[in-house]
Design a protein around this motif. Structure first.
Motif, PDB file in Angstrom:
ATOM      1  N   ALA A 182       0.834  -1.202   0.000  1.00  0.00           N
ATOM      2  CA  ALA A 182       0.000   0.000   0.000  1.00  0.00           C
ATOM      3  C   ALA A 182       0.871   1.256   0.000  1.00  0.00           C
ATOM      4  CB  ALA A 182      -0.918   0.008   1.221  1.00  0.00           C
ATOM      5  N   ALA A 183       0.335   2.324  -0.595  1.00  0.00           N
ATOM      6  CA  ALA A 183       1.068   3.588  -0.664  1.00  0.00           C
ATOM      7  C   ALA A 183       1.338   4.119   0.736  1.00  0.00           C
ATOM      8  CB  ALA A 183       0.275   4.610  -1.469  1.00  0.00           C
ATOM      9  N   GLN A 184       2.391   4.904   0.848  1.00  0.00           N
ATOM     10  CA  GLN A 184       2.727   5.526   2.123  1.00  0.00           C
ATOM     11  C   GLN A 184       1.763   6.681   2.419  1.00  0.00           C
ATOM     12  OE1 GLN A 184       6.979   6.236   2.623  1.00  0.00           O
ATOM     13  NE2 GLN A 184       7.420   4.752   1.004  1.00  0.00           N
ATOM     14  N   PRO A 185       1.666   7.103   3.700  1.00  0.00           N
ATOM     15  CA  PRO A 185       0.678   8.125   4.077  1.00  0.00           C
ATOM     16  C   PRO A 185       0.878   9.443   3.329  1.00  0.00           C
ATOM     17  CG  PRO A 185       1.570   7.034   6.030  1.00  0.00           C
ATOM     18  CD  PRO A 185       2.409   6.590   4.869  1.00  0.00           C
ATOM     19  N   VAL A 186      -0.216  10.212   3.272  1.00  0.00           N
ATOM     20  CA  VAL A 186      -0.138  11.548   2.680  1.00  0.00           C
ATOM     21  C   VAL A 186       0.786  12.432   3.511  1.00  0.00           C
ATOM     22  CG1 VAL A 186      -2.435  11.443   1.665  1.00  0.00           C
ATOM     23  CG2 VAL A 186      -2.146  12.378   3.963  1.00  0.00           C
ATOM     24  N   ILE A 187       1.294  13.477   2.868  1.00  0.00           N
ATOM     25  CA  ILE A 187       2.188  14.425   3.525  1.00  0.00           C
ATOM     26  C   ILE A 187       1.410  15.718   3.772  1.00  0.00           C
ATOM     27  CG2 ILE A 187       4.333  15.724   3.324  1.00  0.00           C
ATOM     28  CD1 ILE A 187       5.250  13.500   1.346  1.00  0.00           C
ATOM     29  N   LYS A 188       1.279  16.092   5.036  1.00  0.00           N
ATOM     30  CA  LYS A 188       0.528  17.287   5.399  1.00  0.00           C
ATOM     31  C   LYS A 188       1.470  18.483   5.565  1.00  0.00           C
ATOM     32  CE  LYS A 188      -3.012  14.805   8.082  1.00  0.00           C
ATOM     33  NZ  LYS A 188      -3.685  14.730   9.418  1.00  0.00           N
ATOM     34  N   SER A 189       0.982  19.636   5.156  1.00  0.00           N
ATOM     35  CA  SER A 189       1.710  20.885   5.420  1.00  0.00           C
ATOM     36  C   SER A 189       0.687  22.014   5.446  1.00  0.00           C
ATOM     37  CB  SER A 189       2.787  21.131   4.358  1.00  0.00           C
ATOM     38  OG  SER A 189       2.207  21.224   3.078  1.00  0.00           O
ATOM     39  N   GLN A 190       1.160  23.231   5.546  1.00  0.00           N
ATOM     40  CA  GLN A 190       0.270  24.381   5.564  1.00  0.00           C
ATOM     41  C   GLN A 190       0.636  25.360   4.468  1.00  0.00           C
ATOM     42  OE1 GLN A 190       0.322  26.056   9.569  1.00  0.00           O
ATOM     43  NE2 GLN A 190      -1.617  25.039  10.021  1.00  0.00           N
ATOM     44  N   GLU A 195      -3.936  27.144   5.978  1.00  0.00           N
ATOM     45  CA  GLU A 195      -4.803  26.013   5.677  1.00  0.00           C
ATOM     46  C   GLU A 195      -3.967  24.743   5.533  1.00  0.00           C
ATOM     47  OE1 GLU A 195      -8.199  28.205   2.971  1.00  0.00           O
ATOM     48  OE2 GLU A 195      -6.249  27.775   2.080  1.00  0.00           O
ATOM     49  N   THR A 196      -4.517  23.643   5.983  1.00  0.00           N
ATOM     50  CA  THR A 196      -3.833  22.363   5.831  1.00  0.00           C
ATOM     51  C   THR A 196      -3.955  21.893   4.386  1.00  0.00           C
ATOM     52  OG1 THR A 196      -4.323  21.756   8.124  1.00  0.00           O
ATOM     53  CG2 THR A 196      -3.724  19.972   6.617  1.00  0.00           C
ATOM     54  N   ILE A 197      -2.832  21.529   3.810  1.00  0.00           N
ATOM     55  CA  ILE A 197      -2.816  20.983   2.451  1.00  0.00           C
ATOM     56  C   ILE A 197      -2.180  19.605   2.480  1.00  0.00           C
ATOM     57  CG2 ILE A 197      -2.817  23.216   1.298  1.00  0.00           C
ATOM     58  CD1 ILE A 197       0.193  22.951   0.948  1.00  0.00           C
ATOM     59  N   TYR A 198      -2.449  18.838   1.461  1.00  0.00           N
ATOM     60  CA  TYR A 198      -2.010  17.447   1.433  1.00  0.00           C
ATOM     61  C   TYR A 198      -1.322  17.139   0.109  1.00  0.00           C
ATOM     62  CZ  TYR A 198      -5.461  17.090   5.202  1.00  0.00           C
ATOM     63  OH  TYR A 198      -6.171  17.275   6.351  1.00  0.00           O
TER      64      TYR A 198
END
Length: 247
Positions: A182-190, A195-198
């Motif tokens: 399975a793909a690795q988790p999404v990467i969160k930033s601002q 605003e939170t972006i992915y």
């Protein structure tokens, strides 16, 4: 022969230029490719707006749409003839295993196949882009084989070529698709507004890469040639689902 070329890296990509240069020795070439990088576009068609087709200085046509749009437009209205073969690529990066479901490179070839034309997707299995010429030599082998013994019916082939010098390349390897975890988790930033972006996370590690898989061929220094099919029916589950619905 008359070749239709497309890709998902955009009309100015060096792999597309190498593909066109290679195939011009075997017949007439027309290129219809996206105006920008559409990697990961899969088999999407643009249905919510009209599309435009423009011609670049190098003679390539480019479309403000997806790889699938490009091939669909070319075959169903842009060209006044039917191509003998569709080639997509040469992609800068591999398209193996599960990744073929997301690949715009494979999608462009798939659209040609769905329209009844023998189609081949070609990818350079590395990201440095150093050896597109090696992939060009593999394309030559495939075309010459097609000229010697044409396809009896349309085929869809997914080809991946190691990013190696030609002299280091092994013989062509007919393979099946491998699998990834399975793909690795999404990467969160601002973003600057807080605003939170992915960002979509990296692909998963290789799970099924043994002998006979496309991953295995590349690891052995061979170009993988994988015939693909489009029937997604899970035939082995038809009876079980029928029983589940009607018990």
């Amino acid at each position: 022969m008359k070749f239709l070329l497309s890709n998902d890296d955009g009309y100015s990509a060096p792999g597309l230029a190498m593909l066109a240069q290679t195939l011009q020795r075997y017949g007439d070439v027309v290129v219809v490719a996206p105006e920008r990088d559409r990697s990961g576009a899969s088999n999407s068609l643009t249905l919510d707006r009209p599309l435009t087709v423009r011609k670049a200085a190098n003679g390539f046509y480019y479309v403000n749409g997806t790889p699938t749009d490009c091939v669909h437009l070319a075959v169903t209205g842009l060209l006044d003839y039917r191509p003998d073969m569709v080639f997509s690529g040469i992609n800068n990066g591999p398209n193996m295993g599960d990744d073929t479901l997301y690949s715009g490179t494979v999608a462009a070839a798939t659209e040609g196949f769905m329209l009844g034309i023998p189609s081949i997707a070609v990818s350079l299995a590395g990201y440095s882009g150093r050896h597109f010429a090696t992939a060009g030599k593999v394309v030559e082998q495939l075309v010459e084989r097609c000229l010697e013994q044409p396809f009896v019916q349309p085929m869809l082939l997914n080809v991946n070529v190691p990013d190696l010098p030609e002299e280091a390349l092994g013989p062509l390897c007919v393979s099946r698709l491998g699998r990834r975890h399975a793909a690795q988790p999404v990467i969160k930033s601002q973003n600057p507004r807080g605003e939170t972006i992915y960002w979509v996370g990296p692909v998963g590690t290789v799970q099924d890469a043994g002998a006979g898989t496309d991953f295995g061929c590349i690891a052995a220094g061979q170009a993988s040639v994988t015939p693909l099919m489009l029937d997604l029916t899970a035939y082995g589950q038809l009876d079980r689902i029928s029983t589940w619905l009607h018990r």
